[in-house]
Design a protein around this motif. Structure first.
Motif, PDB file in Angstrom:
ATOM      1  N   LEU A 164      33.476  10.954  -0.013  1.00 46.09           N
ATOM      2  CA  LEU A 164      32.169  11.481  -0.391  1.00 46.09           C
ATOM      3  C   LEU A 164      32.132  11.746  -1.894  1.00 46.09           C
ATOM      4  CD1 LEU A 164      31.353  14.024   2.468  1.00 46.09           C
ATOM      5  CD2 LEU A 164      30.271  11.820   2.048  1.00 46.09           C
ATOM      6  N   ARG A 165      31.082  11.300  -2.534  1.00 44.74           N
ATOM      7  CA  ARG A 165      30.911  11.577  -3.951  1.00 44.74           C
ATOM      8  C   ARG A 165      30.238  12.930  -4.108  1.00 44.74           C
ATOM      9  NH1 ARG A 165      28.290   7.022  -7.416  1.00 44.74           N
ATOM     10  NH2 ARG A 165      26.486   7.572  -6.113  1.00 44.74           N
ATOM     11  N   ASP A 166      30.794  13.748  -5.024  1.00 44.72           N
ATOM     12  CA  ASP A 166      30.268  15.100  -5.202  1.00 44.72           C
ATOM     13  C   ASP A 166      28.789  15.087  -5.570  1.00 44.72           C
ATOM     14  OD1 ASP A 166      32.710  16.130  -4.604  1.00 44.72           O
ATOM     15  OD2 ASP A 166      33.307  16.511  -6.677  1.00 44.72           O
ATOM     16  N   GLU A 167      28.408  14.161  -6.446  1.00 39.28           N
ATOM     17  CA  GLU A 167      27.003  14.150  -6.875  1.00 39.28           C
ATOM     18  C   GLU A 167      26.066  13.797  -5.729  1.00 39.28           C
ATOM     19  OE1 GLU A 167      29.052  10.378  -8.492  1.00 39.28           O
ATOM     20  OE2 GLU A 167      29.465  12.513  -8.207  1.00 39.28           O
ATOM     21  N   ASP A 168      26.533  12.920  -4.813  1.00 36.22           N
ATOM     22  CA  ASP A 168      25.691  12.581  -3.664  1.00 36.22           C
ATOM     23  C   ASP A 168      25.511  13.782  -2.748  1.00 36.22           C
ATOM     24  OD1 ASP A 168      25.498  10.017  -4.629  1.00 36.22           O
ATOM     25  OD2 ASP A 168      27.125   9.245  -3.384  1.00 36.22           O
ATOM     26  N   VAL A 169      26.617  14.472  -2.453  1.00 34.40           N
ATOM     27  CA  VAL A 169      26.532  15.642  -1.580  1.00 34.40           C
ATOM     28  C   VAL A 169      25.681  16.729  -2.221  1.00 34.40           C
ATOM     29  CG1 VAL A 169      27.854  17.439  -0.417  1.00 34.40           C
ATOM     30  CG2 VAL A 169      28.743  15.118  -0.534  1.00 34.40           C
ATOM     31  N   GLN A 170      25.896  16.946  -3.512  1.00 29.96           N
ATOM     32  CA  GLN A 170      25.114  17.967  -4.199  1.00 29.96           C
ATOM     33  C   GLN A 170      23.624  17.636  -4.170  1.00 29.96           C
ATOM     34  OE1 GLN A 170      26.998  17.930  -8.005  1.00 29.96           O
ATOM     35  NE2 GLN A 170      28.932  18.745  -7.209  1.00 29.96           N
ATOM     36  N   VAL A 173      22.417  18.309  -0.586  1.00 27.60           N
ATOM     37  CA  VAL A 173      22.331  19.743  -0.309  1.00 27.60           C
ATOM     38  C   VAL A 173      21.166  20.367  -1.070  1.00 27.60           C
ATOM     39  CG1 VAL A 173      23.521  21.947  -0.569  1.00 27.60           C
ATOM     40  CG2 VAL A 173      24.765  19.948   0.230  1.00 27.60           C
ATOM     41  N   ALA A 174      21.033  20.008  -2.355  1.00 25.71           N
ATOM     42  CA  ALA A 174      19.937  20.562  -3.151  1.00 25.71           C
ATOM     43  C   ALA A 174      18.585  20.172  -2.567  1.00 25.71           C
ATOM     44  CB  ALA A 174      20.056  20.079  -4.588  1.00 25.71           C
ATOM     45  N   GLU A 175      18.476  18.913  -2.152  1.00 29.34           N
ATOM     46  CA  GLU A 175      17.204  18.465  -1.573  1.00 29.34           C
ATOM     47  C   GLU A 175      16.914  19.181  -0.266  1.00 29.34           C
ATOM     48  OE1 GLU A 175      14.382  16.251   0.762  1.00 29.34           O
ATOM     49  OE2 GLU A 175      16.518  16.424   1.228  1.00 29.34           O
ATOM     50  N   ALA A 176      17.974  19.354   0.571  1.00 28.08           N
ATOM     51  CA  ALA A 176      17.790  20.029   1.856  1.00 28.08           C
ATOM     52  C   ALA A 176      17.428  21.496   1.655  1.00 28.08           C
ATOM     53  CB  ALA A 176      19.060  19.908   2.699  1.00 28.08           C
ATOM     54  N   VAL A 177      18.124  22.151   0.716  1.00 27.38           N
ATOM     55  CA  VAL A 177      17.815  23.558   0.448  1.00 27.38           C
ATOM     56  C   VAL A 177      16.404  23.700  -0.092  1.00 27.38           C
ATOM     57  CG1 VAL A 177      18.413  25.532  -1.007  1.00 27.38           C
ATOM     58  CG2 VAL A 177      20.210  24.224   0.104  1.00 27.38           C
ATOM     59  N   GLY A 178      16.053  22.818  -1.039  1.00 25.94           N
ATOM     60  CA  GLY A 178      14.704  22.882  -1.599  1.00 25.94           C
ATOM     61  C   GLY A 178      13.628  22.632  -0.565  1.00 25.94           C
ATOM     62  N   ARG A 179      13.839  21.612   0.274  1.00 23.31           N
ATOM     63  CA  ARG A 179      12.834  21.318   1.295  1.00 23.31           C
ATOM     64  C   ARG A 179      12.718  22.458   2.298  1.00 23.31           C
ATOM     65  NH1 ARG A 179      14.942  17.079   2.911  1.00 23.31           N
ATOM     66  NH2 ARG A 179      15.924  17.792   4.858  1.00 23.31           N
ATOM     67  N   ARG A 180      13.866  23.002   2.704  1.00 20.82           N
ATOM     68  CA  ARG A 180      13.851  24.108   3.651  1.00 20.82           C
ATOM     69  C   ARG A 180      13.192  25.347   3.063  1.00 20.82           C
ATOM     70  NH1 ARG A 180      13.651  25.343   8.938  1.00 20.82           N
ATOM     71  NH2 ARG A 180      14.606  27.388   9.342  1.00 20.82           N
ATOM     72  N   ALA A 181      13.542  25.638   1.809  1.00 24.05           N
ATOM     73  CA  ALA A 181      12.958  26.816   1.170  1.00 24.05           C
ATOM     74  C   ALA A 181      11.466  26.639   0.949  1.00 24.05           C
ATOM     75  CB  ALA A 181      13.662  27.078  -0.159  1.00 24.05           C
ATOM     76  N   ALA A 182      11.062  25.409   0.571  1.00 25.14           N
ATOM     77  CA  ALA A 182       9.634  25.177   0.347  1.00 25.14           C
ATOM     78  C   ALA A 182       8.838  25.302   1.639  1.00 25.14           C
ATOM     79  CB  ALA A 182       9.432  23.790  -0.266  1.00 25.14           C
ATOM     80  N   ALA A 183       9.454  24.948   2.753  1.00 27.26           N
ATOM     81  CA  ALA A 183       8.742  25.012   4.028  1.00 27.26           C
ATOM     82  C   ALA A 183       8.782  26.397   4.663  1.00 27.26           C
ATOM     83  CB  ALA A 183       9.330  23.995   5.002  1.00 27.26           C
ATOM     84  N   THR A 184       9.573  27.297   4.086  1.00 21.72           N
ATOM     85  CA  THR A 184       9.730  28.629   4.667  1.00 21.72           C
ATOM     86  C   THR A 184       9.102  29.668   3.755  1.00 21.72           C
ATOM     87  OG1 THR A 184      11.821  27.950   5.669  1.00 21.72           O
ATOM     88  CG2 THR A 184      11.395  30.317   5.541  1.00 21.72           C
ATOM     89  N   SER A 185       8.205  30.483   4.296  1.00 25.08           N
ATOM     90  CA  SER A 185       7.591  31.566   3.533  1.00 25.08           C
ATOM     91  C   SER A 185       8.568  32.731   3.449  1.00 25.08           C
ATOM     92  CB  SER A 185       6.292  32.020   4.205  1.00 25.08           C
ATOM     93  OG  SER A 185       5.760  33.161   3.563  1.00 25.08           O
ATOM     94  N   VAL A 186       8.788  33.216   2.223  1.00 20.83           N
ATOM     95  CA  VAL A 186       9.730  34.327   2.044  1.00 20.83           C
ATOM     96  C   VAL A 186       9.024  35.662   1.868  1.00 20.83           C
ATOM     97  CG1 VAL A 186      11.460  32.801   1.054  1.00 20.83           C
ATOM     98  CG2 VAL A 186       9.843  33.937  -0.459  1.00 20.83           C
ATOM     99  N   ALA A 187       7.738  35.622   1.504  1.00 20.53           N
ATOM    100  CA  ALA A 187       7.036  36.872   1.216  1.00 20.53           C
ATOM    101  C   ALA A 187       6.894  37.741   2.470  1.00 20.53           C
ATOM    102  CB  ALA A 187       5.670  36.575   0.616  1.00 20.53           C
ATOM    103  N   TRP A 314      29.371  23.748  -3.667  1.00 18.24           N
ATOM    104  CA  TRP A 314      29.918  22.612  -2.933  1.00 18.24           C
ATOM    105  C   TRP A 314      31.329  22.295  -3.408  1.00 18.24           C
ATOM    106  CZ3 TRP A 314      30.912  19.635   0.802  1.00 18.24           C
ATOM    107  CH2 TRP A 314      31.521  18.408   0.604  1.00 18.24           C
ATOM    108  N   THR A 315      31.558  22.319  -4.702  1.00 20.69           N
ATOM    109  CA  THR A 315      32.895  22.021  -5.223  1.00 20.69           C
ATOM    110  C   THR A 315      33.917  23.019  -4.700  1.00 20.69           C
ATOM    111  OG1 THR A 315      31.908  21.086  -7.234  1.00 20.69           O
ATOM    112  CG2 THR A 315      34.237  21.694  -7.318  1.00 20.69           C
ATOM    113  N   ALA A 316      33.535  24.282  -4.682  1.00 18.83           N
ATOM    114  CA  ALA A 316      34.451  25.306  -4.182  1.00 18.83           C
ATOM    115  C   ALA A 316      34.727  25.120  -2.696  1.00 18.83           C
ATOM    116  CB  ALA A 316      33.870  26.694  -4.454  1.00 18.83           C
TER     117      ALA A 316
END
Length: 431
Positions: A164-170, A173-187, A314-316
């Motif tokens: 696995l290439r680190d940049e691909d995983v990152q 993960v960043a896209e998944a976190v962003g999409r999940r956070a954008a779809a979830t209301s935090v207020a 991810w690196t850690a």
């Protein structure tokens, strides 16, 4: 693939060295069967000559047996040869069956496998009789099995992390976190959480900590506070007056903070309670507040610092998992081994768990059979359709031809016996 689609070209059937060795055995059996036919022909010729020369009744019996043996040998030779080629190259109907009917055989074989092996009742009955869950449990519970599975799983995990290439995983993960956070209301969830904290008084400890820290800071920075206040006074006032004003402001500020620190019922604490309660309500019900929080969330996720945090995390995690997977005494591998042993012991002894696991396997197998049965049977028929007809015929003949030559031999022997019997009965009835 539907039956109406033309078959895709498949890999040609290969005539291997093992097939060539078998072909030599077939040729030897052909020579023997042909030699037996030649022997019957020679016997027939000699017996017929002897009978015509008046050698005796025995010559008729031998001639009849040899003649019937010849007929049987020729008939079976034709039948065996017609499976693989046209006898003497003549376009006789229903000959060269395997080369000309290869595709039909492939379809029939696919249908046979689908009807008799890939039907849901057959698969469920077979899996149910095997008892896979119990056998798997007994194997996992046996000494060394859990260690072996853990070792192989660790090797697979290390291999996966290595490719696995680190940049691909990152990026994923960043896209998944962003999409999940954008779809979830935090207020609104944050408002509900803050409201419960205020009701339970959970924020009081934070207020206590802040007031203590502010009080200690004021004590340690007395001169700094006075100088800052003095710097803001008008330039026309005397310096001693400015200093007195600064000291007065400092003492009042220190007294105010001290009162808040020491008095749990202080009005400022009540104001903080009211502010937090109102803010919790606004987070849940005020559209403007909710919109501002959501915008802040989006801006926060887009900041480079957050993306760097994801990459660093991810690196850690990757380094931690790789290290644990390589160390046989690591907590990760120890827990995996212990979990596998416990699972094996339960599967080996718990009838309810066995039934449940077997049911899952049967359901999964039934789903695969029901969903991919057509693809599996098409694989058989398409593969056969992709074979070269002559090569396929050669390969089949090499593998089964030796046994087929016994048909010719048996035909010669059985024909001779039948001819002898018929001649004997005919003579007896005529006599």
């Amino acid at each position: 693939m539907s039956r109406e689609e033309p078959p895709r070209p498949g890999p040609g059937v290969r005539f291997t060295a093992a097939d060539e060795l078998k072909s030599r055995g077939v040729r030897r059996m052909k020579a023997f069967a042909t030699g037996l036919l030649a022997f019957a022909t020679l016997v027939f010729a000699l017996a017929t000559w002897a009978d015509a020369a008046g050698a005796g009744a025995w010559a008729g019996y031998v001639a009849a047996a040899a003649e019937a043996g010849m007929v049987g040998a020729l008939a079976d030779w034709f039948a065996v040869t017609a499976l693989f080629r046209r006898p003497f190259g003549l376009p006789i109907p229903h000959t060269a069956i395997i080369p000309t009917k290869k595709d039909a055989f492939g379809r029939s074989l696919g249908d046979f496998v689908g009807d008799n092996f890939l039907s849901a009742p057959v698969v469920r009955a077979r899996l149910g009789s095997i008892g896979i869950a119990r056998r798997l449990g007994e194997w996992l519970a046996a000494p060394g099995s859990a260690e072996r599975v853990t070792r192989e799983a660790a090797a697979a995990l290390r291999g996966l992390l290595a490719v696995l290439r680190d940049e691909d995983v990152q990026a994923v993960v960043a896209e998944a976190v962003g999409r999940r956070a954008a779809a979830t209301s935090v207020a609104e969830p944050a408002g509900r959480l803050l409201g419960r904290v205020v009701v339970d008084g959970g924020h009081h400890g934070v207020v206590d900590l802040v007031t203590v820290r502010v009080h200690d800071w004021l004590v340690d920075h007395h001169e700094d506070v006075v100088q800052r206040v003095t710097a803001k006074t008008p330039g026309w006032t005397p310096r001693f007056v400015d200093h007195q004003v600064g000291e007065r402001v400092y003492k009042e500020l220190l007294r105010f903070v001290t009162d808040i620190r020491d008095d749990p019922g202080h009005a400022a604490r009540g104001a903080v309670d009211n502010f937090l309660a109102d803010f919790a309500t606004e987070l849940q019900h005020d559209p403007d507040t909710i919109a501002r929080v959501e915008r802040a969330k989006t801006e926060l996720l887009a900041r480079p610092e957050v993306q760097d945090l994801i990459a660093t995390t991810w690196t850690a995690v990757r380094t931690l998992v790789m290290t644990a997977a390589e160390d046989e005494d690591s907590e990760l591998r120890r827990r995996i081994r212990d979990s596998l042993r416990r699972l094996g012991q339960r599967l080996a002894t718990d009838a309810r768990l066995q039934a449940k696991a077997d049911g899952w396997l049967q359901d999964a197998a039934e789903y695969v059979v029901a969903t991919y049965r057509e693809e599996i049977t098409s694989l058989i028929s398409d593969t056969v359709a992709g074979w070269d007809a002559d090569e396929a015929s050669r390969k089949i003949e090499a593998n089964v031809g030796r046994d087929l030559q016994f048909i010719r031999i048996n035909g010669t022997v059985v024909g001779a016996l039948a001819g002898l019997l018929i001649h004997t009965v005919a003579v007896a009835l005529g006599g």
